[in-house]
Design a protein around this motif. Structure first.
Motif, mmCIF file in Angstrom:
data_model
loop_
_atom_site.group_PDB
_atom_site.id
_atom_site.type_symbol
_atom_site.label_atom_id
_atom_site.label_comp_id
_atom_site.label_asym_id
_atom_site.label_seq_id
_atom_site.Cartn_x
_atom_site.Cartn_y
_atom_site.Cartn_z
ATOM 1 N N TRP A 236 88.027 43.620 103.007
ATOM 2 C CA TRP A 236 87.569 42.306 102.548
ATOM 3 C C TRP A 236 86.465 42.427 101.517
ATOM 4 N N LEU A 237 85.618 43.428 101.694
ATOM 5 C CA LEU A 237 84.497 43.580 100.788
ATOM 6 C C LEU A 237 85.002 43.802 99.365
ATOM 7 N N ALA A 238 85.992 44.675 99.245
ATOM 8 C CA ALA A 238 86.536 44.971 97.919
ATOM 9 C C ALA A 238 87.146 43.712 97.314
ATOM 10 N N THR A 239 87.949 43.002 98.101
ATOM 11 C CA THR A 239 88.580 41.783 97.613
ATOM 12 C C THR A 239 87.526 40.765 97.197
ATOM 13 N N LEU A 240 86.498 40.641 98.013
ATOM 14 C CA LEU A 240 85.435 39.682 97.707
ATOM 15 C C LEU A 240 84.724 40.067 96.404
ATOM 16 N N MET A 241 84.459 41.363 96.248
ATOM 17 C CA MET A 241 83.794 41.816 95.029
ATOM 18 C C MET A 241 84.606 41.451 93.799
ATOM 19 N N MET A 242 85.911 41.678 93.892
ATOM 20 C CA MET A 242 86.765 41.387 92.733
ATOM 21 C C MET A 242 86.819 39.882 92.457
ATOM 22 N N ALA A 243 86.979 39.086 93.516
ATOM 23 C CA ALA A 243 87.088 37.633 93.324
ATOM 24 C C ALA A 243 85.790 37.080 92.755
ATOM 25 N N LEU A 244 84.669 37.544 93.281
ATOM 26 C CA LEU A 244 83.387 37.038 92.798
ATOM 27 C C LEU A 244 83.151 37.428 91.344
ATOM 28 N N SER A 245 83.442 38.680 91.022
ATOM 29 C CA SER A 245 83.124 39.118 89.669
ATOM 30 C C SER A 245 84.053 38.477 88.643
ATOM 31 N N MET A 246 85.337 38.310 89.019
ATOM 32 C CA MET A 246 86.239 37.651 88.059
ATOM 33 C C MET A 246 85.865 36.182 87.912
ATOM 34 N N ALA A 247 85.478 35.552 89.016
ATOM 35 C CA ALA A 247 85.047 34.147 88.932
ATOM 36 C C ALA A 247 83.816 34.060 88.031
ATOM 37 N N ALA A 248 82.922 35.032 88.145
ATOM 38 C CA ALA A 248 81.718 35.020 87.314
ATOM 39 C C ALA A 248 82.088 35.169 85.841
ATOM 40 N N ALA A 249 83.022 36.089 85.566
ATOM 41 C CA ALA A 249 83.416 36.314 84.173
ATOM 42 C C ALA A 249 84.129 35.089 83.607
ATOM 43 N N ALA A 250 85.060 34.536 84.391
ATOM 44 C CA ALA A 250 85.820 33.378 83.902
ATOM 45 C C ALA A 250 84.898 32.179 83.711
ATOM 46 N N ALA A 251 83.949 31.993 84.621
ATOM 47 C CA ALA A 251 83.026 30.870 84.471
ATOM 48 C C ALA A 251 82.192 31.041 83.203
ATOM 49 N N GLY A 252 81.799 32.284 82.908
ATOM 50 C CA GLY A 252 81.053 32.526 81.682
ATOM 51 C C GLY A 252 81.884 32.154 80.466
ATOM 52 N N MET A 253 83.157 32.484 80.540
ATOM 53 C CA MET A 253 84.057 32.159 79.437
ATOM 54 C C MET A 253 84.179 30.641 79.289
ATOM 55 N N GLY A 254 84.304 29.968 80.429
ATOM 56 C CA GLY A 254 84.419 28.513 80.410
ATOM 57 C C GLY A 254 83.185 27.872 79.791
ATOM 58 N N LEU A 255 82.032 28.422 80.128
ATOM 59 C CA LEU A 255 80.782 27.904 79.585
ATOM 60 C C LEU A 255 80.782 28.046 78.062
ATOM 61 N N LEU A 256 81.218 29.215 77.608
ATOM 62 C CA LEU A 256 81.252 29.479 76.175
ATOM 63 C C LEU A 256 82.204 28.502 75.480
ATOM 64 N N ILE A 257 83.384 28.303 76.087
ATOM 65 C CA ILE A 257 84.339 27.357 75.506
ATOM 66 C C ILE A 257 83.705 25.975 75.437
ATOM 67 N N GLY A 258 83.048 25.586 76.516
ATOM 68 C CA GLY A 258 82.433 24.258 76.579
ATOM 69 C C GLY A 258 81.387 24.039 75.503
ATOM 70 N N VAL A 259 80.576 25.049 75.224
ATOM 71 C CA VAL A 259 79.536 24.833 74.216
ATOM 72 C C VAL A 259 80.049 25.065 72.798
ATOM 73 N N MET A 260 81.157 25.799 72.679
ATOM 74 C CA MET A 260 81.706 26.038 71.336
ATOM 75 C C MET A 260 82.546 24.857 70.845
ATOM 76 N N ALA A 261 83.344 24.284 71.749
ATOM 77 C CA ALA A 261 84.321 23.278 71.337
ATOM 78 C C ALA A 261 83.616 21.970 70.999
ATOM 79 N N LYS A 262 84.137 21.308 69.976
ATOM 80 C CA LYS A 262 83.551 20.028 69.601
ATOM 81 C C LYS A 262 84.377 18.871 70.151
ATOM 82 N N THR A 263 85.665 19.116 70.349
ATOM 83 C CA THR A 263 86.525 18.042 70.841
ATOM 84 C C THR A 263 87.367 18.558 71.991
ATOM 85 N N GLU A 264 87.986 17.628 72.703
ATOM 86 C CA GLU A 264 88.851 18.015 73.816
ATOM 87 C C GLU A 264 90.028 18.858 73.323
ATOM 88 N N GLU A 265 90.487 18.533 72.126
ATOM 89 C CA GLU A 265 91.597 19.310 71.574
ATOM 90 C C GLU A 265 91.184 20.756 71.362
#
Lengths: 315, 406, 428
Positions: free
Chosen positions: B291-320
């Motif tokens: 479980w520890l390994a699975t948790l580590m992977m899920a947490l770290s990928m969630a962290a990376a994807a959330a960072g990406m989402g944040l970047l998209i959110g501040v970069m994009a000017k419109t919903e499109e």
């Protein structure tokens, strides 16, 4: 219907569920006049306009535009009118010229005639120099002007304007009002809705006042003013709230009506010069101190107040 | 606290559209099943071998022997018939992977030591076509060797004592061939295949569980897809000037970003948790063995994807732009990162480049857990790399957000 | 005429939108380009078959040889035993494209290299490998230890090793068969006789094994087909179909955005009928899809050298796709009530059906997968479009494309009527 009537509205009704947006109104707009529908937000002005411009089917009643029924001859009605919607409705990714050309085609215009008319309208709305720019890049005032220009392309017999001056700067507003008058001088009938009574006062030959889906008054400016008698309204401000002051003023000679609204006190009088000193005296007797006075000669605001007990702006 | 309030507000905005939330769970499941099903060669047929049509124009003991050998193949399943046209139609409909014709004279030629070639019709560009070709080549080689040995034994016997009749000679050849084929089936050197997977992974036949690839792959892809809704919240906040209003309150820019980040992180992690549970319970994947390994992977990928989402959110000017900035990287990062097709089958250069995609790291980590059966130590490197991605994306977002005023 | 004006206006707008252009042309070319890099980077100058991935194999050759085994010839010094011959073959230039061989001193360290993921496969050649090949009773076991994530390369290496074992053990096996036959006939060959028999067998099996299989392309497949181009054709075709439907929906979505921006209501204040507005939109969407597909297919031909098939077949496919993509767009958008639900349309309505429909593009080579994927695909309109495109690419003629075209037509009719009905109701 007489030949010189442009729009005739008969017992018009439109309900949205329990909301009676328009509840049985009648009026006529004569050819060549500016007719204003005045009322607070939510009075039913836009619903009425939508039925006149064939966007909504009335639940009952009838609208005739240039003698054509909106029910049975919508296409003829649409050809006769030019609608300026309240919200700016144009294609922001097209240039001013492209917008005008497209909408002109929608009104059935073609070729050289269309091109010439587009140039004329661009001139009229002062966008000739910006004709090739995408309208999305325009300032708010420029967009408003283009929004209006689109409705003028096909020389409509009736121009319907739904609150065209909402949310714009005084300068653009002035130019729009001047433009409306100019159009009217050229022979167009204008149906104009607004909740700014100054606009209605300044522009209109006839004014209809709407509230809660009803037409509560209709007439020329002078006729409407007469409803409140030639009375003057005095708005007074006190240093502190004092409920005793209203009955005290009511007793003063020459006062016909007293209102309290949002901390403002209003008194309707026949002769403000004669009554004013007595208002101060009466206030003193109940320990109230007047800190501000505003004297208003009769206007539509007063008419609305008189008819509904509410100020126009407050809706 | 303000950060959490902001995150909760975001989450309620994102999840208000419950259909979108369902989409983020249902579509990865559908695609996990679909990819897994398709790559496992499913289709309801219990026999995973490639169906191959065969017409025997030779009808000798050697061609019969070839058929016997092919019967034992682990790669192809022979469907013998006489009607070539019918088999060709099946090939055209792709009900068969290939069509083999044993030419007349095949046996005789082989006995003469100059074997004829088998005539195989297949799509040369497809893996199936190549597999069939290889298998037939190997089998024919065996038959040829056996035949050669049988032929030689007959010759040797003949040298000692001529056969009474040609029938007797035939008889001796057939006997020798039978022996030879039997002998070739039991070579002196056998080959044993063993996978390096630890017992933890082998329990439920993980080796053949094609979901072990598609489950983490689709999880990664749809984590990115889910960023659309979350990034739109940020863009809308700016467009409706709610951001400006927020900035007039005592909350700092950093807290605003942190709040948005937190909401995305929670959303993606919840998505992972449900999908991992689904994989564990319904797909027979052993996420649970560490479980520890699975948790580590899920947490770290969630962290990376959330960072990406944040970047998209501040970069994009419109919903499109949000849709564009999300879906295009989604395709590139998932494809390159091996979410669709295992990196194994891509050329070396691509395999090297692949790890610029966080998806590749996530795949590495989950492959270590699911397929190799390794423990949390095998998740350290991929999880660390994903945290680096998270940090990088977040830093870029902060830099960008500092200059965003409306 | 008003209809055409609406069409022209809509097309002008969509070709001005960076967003629309990116999805219409950018993404499909990008994805195909990515696959080109993934699979095509190593294609040789002749554009021959795309290569399989290179696998790292670590070999522990523990073979101790056999006193009976002697090599002669040029390589005698290097090749002491059968194990040497096997490793020599595996690390030879012919297999260099396929495998990269390193050596380990013992079985343990070879396996450890796989465990550390430094190699994909460990091959352990046992001490008695040579003896098993030539001494009558000896047997041996070669161990192939591999990373479980590898799906293809262990099989390839296995085949290579098995073939090598087969040919190396051939003389011994052959000799066994002969001796058995002789004994059955009451003869008992002496050692010298056996030696000479063994030499005859070795003479037969030495040298490169003859090609025993000729492979020809299935009927209809161009014999000179460039396999990379064929694979890219499927990918690019899939992308074209996928994004054609995307365009259909985005263009139809302008109905929603026009409603949101008030221009639709304004249109209805002009003397234009609802069917004219919808017709104009339909035509604009259809033409946009048409332009998009033509551009993409031409780009595919020019950039990736993809052969789409004969013009009439391709034209029919493009036409059918434009029709069904447009109708499906109108239909999907007619289901929406607010702009907020657009994500659903693109997510579920298009991405999922799209991926199902073009799945065969990705499984073209996977054994057994394509027919399953094909059957699934026909549940969605994209699948019909893809099938038509593939029929054209396979060169199966107009007759093969026609059923798929008719299928697309049927989908179009259904979508069109439901969509237009819903819109007419909404705006009436």
């Amino acid at each position: 219907m007489t030949t010189n009537t442009s729009i005739e509205v008969r017992d018009l009704k439109k309900y949205f569920g329990p909301v009676k947006a328009v509840d049985g109104i009648d009026f006529k707009v004569q050819q060549g006049e500016i007719f204003s529908l005045l009322g607070p937000n939510g009075a039913g002005k836009t619903t009425t306009i939508s039925m006149i411009s064939c966007l909504l089917q009335p639940d009952s009643g009838e609208v005739l535009v240039m003698g054509h029924s909106t029910r049975s001859a919508a296409q003829q009605v649409k050809a006769a009118i030019g609608v300026v919607p309240q919200e700016i409705a144009l294609y922001e990714d097209l240039s001013a010229r492209e917008n005008l050309t497209f909408w002109g085609k929608m009104y059935g215009m073609r070729g050289g005639m269309l091109k010439q008319r587009v140039d004329e309208v661009l001139e009229l709305i002062g966008l000739t120099e910006h004709a090739a720019r995408r309208s999305g890049k325009f300032s708010g005032g420029m967009k408003r002007r283009l929004n209006i220009g689109i409705a003028l392309l096909h020389h409509p017999q009736v121009i319907i304007m739904d609150e065209p001056t909402v949310g714009i700067d005084p300068q653009s507003r002035r130019s729009i009002l001047d433009g409306v008058r100019a159009l009217n001088r050229e022979g167009a009938t204008v149906l104009y809705t607004t909740h700014y009574m100054e606009e209605a006062e300044e522009l209109s030959n006839h004014i209809a006042i709407m509230d809660h889906g009803h037409l509560i008054a209709l007439g020329t400016h002078a006729e409407l003013i007469r409803l409140v008698g030639q009375q003057t309204r005095i708005d007074l401000t006190l240093n502190a709230e004092n409920p005793a002051v209203l009955p005290a003023w009511q007793q003063v000679d020459g006062v016909s009506q007293v209102y309290a609204e949002d901390g403002h006190l209003s008194v309707l009088v026949n002769d403000s010069n004669a009554v004013l000193p007595h208002l101060f005296e009466a206030a003193t007797t109940v320990d109230a101190r007047i800190t501000g006075i505003d004297i208003k000669e009769p206007n539509l605001e007063a008419v609305f107040l008189h008819l509904t007990g509410r100020a126009l702006r407050d809706g | 606290m303000k950060i959490i309030d902001l995150a909760l507000k975001d989450l309620s905005q994102i999840l208000r559209d419950w259909k979108a939330a369902v989409f983020l769970l249902v579509s990865p499941i559908i695609f996990t099943l679909f990819f897994g099903f398709v790559f496992s060669g499913g289709g309801g047929e219990s026999d995973p071998r490639l169906p191959v049509g065969l017409v025997d124009r030779d009808q000798t003991s050697l061609s019969a022997a070839l058929l016997d050998l092919l019967d034992d193949s682990t790669v192809i399943r022979v469907e013998a018939g006489d009607d070539l046209a019918a088999l060709e139609r099946k090939l055209a409909k792709e009900d068969l992977a290939a069509l083999v014709v044993i030419p007349a004279g095949y046996g005789a030629a082989m006995q003469d030591g100059a074997p004829l070639t088998l005539d195989v019709t297949a799509d040369p560009a497809s893996n199936a076509g190549m597999s069939v070709q290889n298998e037939l080549q190997g089998t024919a080689q065996r038959l040829s060797n056996a035949s050669r040995a049988a032929q030689l034994s007959v010759e040797v016997l003949e040298e000692q004592q001529p056969f009474a009749s040609s029938a007797a000679r035939e008889q001796a050849f057939a006997q020798a061939l039978e022996d030879a084929i039997a002998t070739w089936q039991k070579p002196p050197v056998t080959l044993s295949m063993r996978s390096s997977a630890l017992p933890a992974a082998e329990g439920e036949a993980q080796l053949t569980n094609s979901y072990a690839h598609s489950s983490p792959g689709m999880m990664a892809q749809f984590a990115i897809a889910g960023l659309i809704g979350a990034a739109e919240v940020i863009v809308r906040e700016r467009k409706t000037r709610a951001l400006q209003r927020l900035l007039t309150t005592s909350i700092s820019r950093a807290s605003i970003l942190a709040g948005h980040y937190l909401s995305m992180f929670i959303m993606i992690f919840a998505q992972f948790a449900l999908l991992i549970a689904f994989g564990q319970v319904f797909l027979g994947l052993n996420y649970a063995h560490d479980w520890l390994a699975t948790l580590m992977m899920a947490l770290s990928m969630a962290a990376a994807a959330a960072g990406m989402g944040l970047l998209i959110g501040v970069m994009a000017k419109t919903e499109e732009q949000v849709i564009m900035f999300t879906l295009i990287p989604m395709f590139i990062l998932s494809g390159l990162g091996g979410a669709w097709v295992p990196l194994e089958v891509m050329p070396e250069t691509v395999q090297k480049v692949a790890h610029v995609s966080p998806v590749a790291w996530m795949m590495d980590g989950f492959q270590n857990i699911l397929v190799r059966g390794l423990d949390w130590r095998a998740a350290l490197l991929p999880a660390g790399a994903l945290m680096a991605f998270a940090l990088g994306f977040t830093l870029l977002s902060i830099l960008r957000f500092r200059t965003v005023s409306e | 005429m008003k209809l055409l004006a609406i069409t022209l206006k809509d097309m002008t707008r969509s070709f001005r939108s960076v967003f629309a252009l990116a999805f219409m042309f950018g993404v499909p070319l990008l994805v195909t380009g990515m696959f080109y890099l993934m699979f095509g980077g190593s294609v040789g100058s002749e554009g021959a078959a795309f290569t399989l991935p290179r696998t790292r194999v670590v070999v522990a050759d523990l073979d101790e040889g056999s006193p009976y085994f002697q090599m002669d010839g040029d390589n005698a010094e290097d090749l002491q035993d059968m194990g040497d011959i096997l490793t020599h073959m595996l690390s030879g230039p012919q297999l260099a494209e396929l495998i990269e061989v390193t050596f380990a001193s013992d079985a343990l360290s070879a396996r450890a290299a796989v465990d550390r993921q430094e190699a994909g496969i460990a091959l352990v050649i046992p001490a008695n490998f040579t003896r098993a090949m030539i001494e009558p009773q000896a047997v041996a076991e070669v161990e192939l230890y591999h990373d479980p994530t590898l799906t293809l390369s262990p099989g390839i290496v296995r085949t290579l090793v098995e073939r090598a074992i087969d040919s190396a053990a051939g003389p011994k096996l052959g000799l066994g068969v002969i001796v058995k036959q002789m004994e059955a006939a009451g003869l008992s060959p002496d050692a010298a006789q056996q030696q000479s028999l063994a030499m005859r067998l070795i003479g037969d099996t030495s040298g490169a094994p003859a090609e025993l299989v000729t492979l020809r392309a299935s009927e209809g497949e161009a014999p000179t087909a460039d396999p990379l181009a064929a694979m890219l054709g499927l990918i690019m075709g899939g992308m074209t179909v996928f994004y054609a439907f995307y365009t259909g929906a985005t263009s139809a979505q302008t109905i929603m955005t026009e409603q949101e921006h008030g221009t639709l209501q304004r249109l209805f204040t002009t003397p234009v009928t609802i069917p004219t507005v919808l017709g104009g939109k339909y035509l604009a969407t259809g033409l946009t899809v048409l332009v998009q597909m033509i551009v993409l297919l031409v780009c595919g031909r020019l950039i990736f050298n993809i052969r789409w098939g004969a013009l009439p077949e391709v034209a029919l496919t493009i036409l059918g796709t434009a029709l069904v993509a447009t109708s499906m767009g109108i239909f999907l958008i007619s289901l929406l009530k607010t702009d907020k639900q657009v994500g659903m349309v693109f997510g579920v309505g298009l991405t999922i059906t799209g991926m199902v429909g073009i799945f065969s593009a990705f499984t073209g080579g996977a054994p057994g997968a394509s027919s399953v994927a094909d059957r699934f695909a026909l549940f969605v309109p994209q699948g019909w479009s893809m099938a038509a495109l593939r029929a054209g690419m396979d060169g199966n003629g107009l007759v093969a494309v026609l059923p798929f075209f008719l299928g697309m037509l049927a989908w179009s009719v259904v979508f069109f009527f439901i969509g237009v009905r819903r819109f007419s109701k909404r705006f009436a």
